[in-house]
Design a protein around this motif. Structure first.
Motif, mmCIF file in Angstrom:
data_model
loop_
_atom_site.group_PDB
_atom_site.id
_atom_site.type_symbol
_atom_site.label_atom_id
_atom_site.label_comp_id
_atom_site.label_asym_id
_atom_site.label_seq_id
_atom_site.Cartn_x
_atom_site.Cartn_y
_atom_site.Cartn_z
ATOM 1 N N LEU A 262 8.306 -1.103 2.918
ATOM 2 C CA LEU A 262 6.956 -1.195 2.364
ATOM 3 C C LEU A 262 5.981 -1.231 3.530
ATOM 4 O O LEU A 262 6.316 -1.754 4.604
ATOM 5 N N VAL A 263 4.796 -0.698 3.341
ATOM 6 C CA VAL A 263 3.784 -0.710 4.388
ATOM 7 C C VAL A 263 2.544 -1.414 3.859
ATOM 8 O O VAL A 263 2.046 -1.094 2.777
ATOM 9 N N GLU B 116 13.619 -6.308 7.427
ATOM 10 C CA GLU B 116 12.243 -6.709 7.731
ATOM 11 C C GLU B 116 11.320 -6.519 6.527
ATOM 12 O O GLU B 116 10.282 -7.141 6.417
ATOM 13 N N ALA B 117 11.664 -5.609 5.631
ATOM 14 C CA ALA B 117 10.977 -5.310 4.372
ATOM 15 C C ALA B 117 9.603 -4.664 4.520
ATOM 16 O O ALA B 117 9.272 -3.749 3.785
ATOM 17 N N ASP C 36 0.778 -1.232 0.000
ATOM 18 C CA ASP C 36 0.000 0.000 0.000
ATOM 19 C C ASP C 36 0.813 1.287 0.000
ATOM 20 O O ASP C 36 0.387 2.289 -0.564
ATOM 21 N N THR C 37 1.958 1.269 0.649
ATOM 22 C CA THR C 37 2.770 2.479 0.768
ATOM 23 C C THR C 37 4.235 2.092 0.726
ATOM 24 O O THR C 37 4.611 1.015 1.185
ATOM 25 N N TYR C 38 5.048 2.983 0.195
ATOM 26 C CA TYR C 38 6.500 2.792 0.125
ATOM 27 C C TYR C 38 7.122 4.039 0.735
ATOM 28 O O TYR C 38 6.783 5.162 0.338
ATOM 29 N N LEU D 226 11.535 -9.886 -1.734
ATOM 30 C CA LEU D 226 11.267 -8.458 -1.865
ATOM 31 C C LEU D 226 12.571 -7.657 -1.877
ATOM 32 O O LEU D 226 12.742 -6.740 -2.685
ATOM 33 N N ARG D 227 13.496 -8.022 -0.991
ATOM 34 C CA ARG D 227 14.789 -7.311 -0.936
ATOM 35 C C ARG D 227 15.605 -7.538 -2.200
ATOM 36 O O ARG D 227 16.372 -6.677 -2.614
#
Length: 176
Positions: A73-74, A111-112, A60-62, A101-102
């Motif tokens: 990332l959120v 934690e990403a 949803d959010t970066y 993801l990383r």
């Protein structure tokens, strides 16, 4: 259940979608002014292709700290009527997913993903009845998060994000 019964059933997904989108957009607009000026907040970042056929995940959010070049990332989950939307967020807790993801974005912290839960489903200390009559107890969700997600990686807010400054502090601590 037959087709006629299904067609007459309440479409709870539509309401849940509206609540979810409101929470996702609300989070991004509330967090941005609470972060230092060298932070960049991107609402609705592009999908990250990680599966075959170009399929992937869309968080949803970066958020990026441009001084440290660290990002996170959120995943925002909003709820006003109970449910299990939060369980879909748990896929980002696995080491395999974080590593993948990383590999797509090396600026992501180890934690990403940071988790932002909002709304009466998650926030507060009194149970209520959902529109279907099911008892919803926010404490159950809070207890589950406490044993499932490290405390520095999630926040619980009301639907207006009145504690957004505390949330911003957790995110800044991740990205310093």
């Amino acid at each position: 259940m037959g087709a006629k019964a299904l067609s007459n059933r309440t479409n709870w997904q539509m309401g849940a979608s509206v609540t979810g989108k409101r929470g996702e957009n609300g989070f991004a607009s509330k967090i941005a002014p609470c972060l230092p000026s060298h932070y960049v907040v991107e609402n609705k970042p592009p999908k990250i292709p990680i599966y075959s056929g170009g399929k992937g995940v869309a968080l949803d959010t970066y958020i990026v700290n441009t001084k440290t070049n660290k990002s996170v990332l959120v995943e925002v989950k909003s709820g006003s009527n109970g449910g299990n939307a939060h369980e879909r967020a748990y896929k980002y807790l696995s080491e395999g997913m974080r590593k993948t993801l990383r590999s797509k974005d090396p600026t992501l912290v180890s934690e990403a993903v940071f988790y932002a839960f909002s709304g009466r489903t998650f926030f507060g200390n009194g149970s209520f009845r959902s529109s279907s009559g099911t008892n919803v107890d926010p404490q159950k969700y809070q207890d589950e998060f406490a044993v499932t997600i490290p405390s520095h990686l999630y926040s619980i807010s009301d639907s207006s994000f009145t504690n957004i400054k505390e949330v911003a502090e957790k995110i800044t601590n991740l990205l310093e």
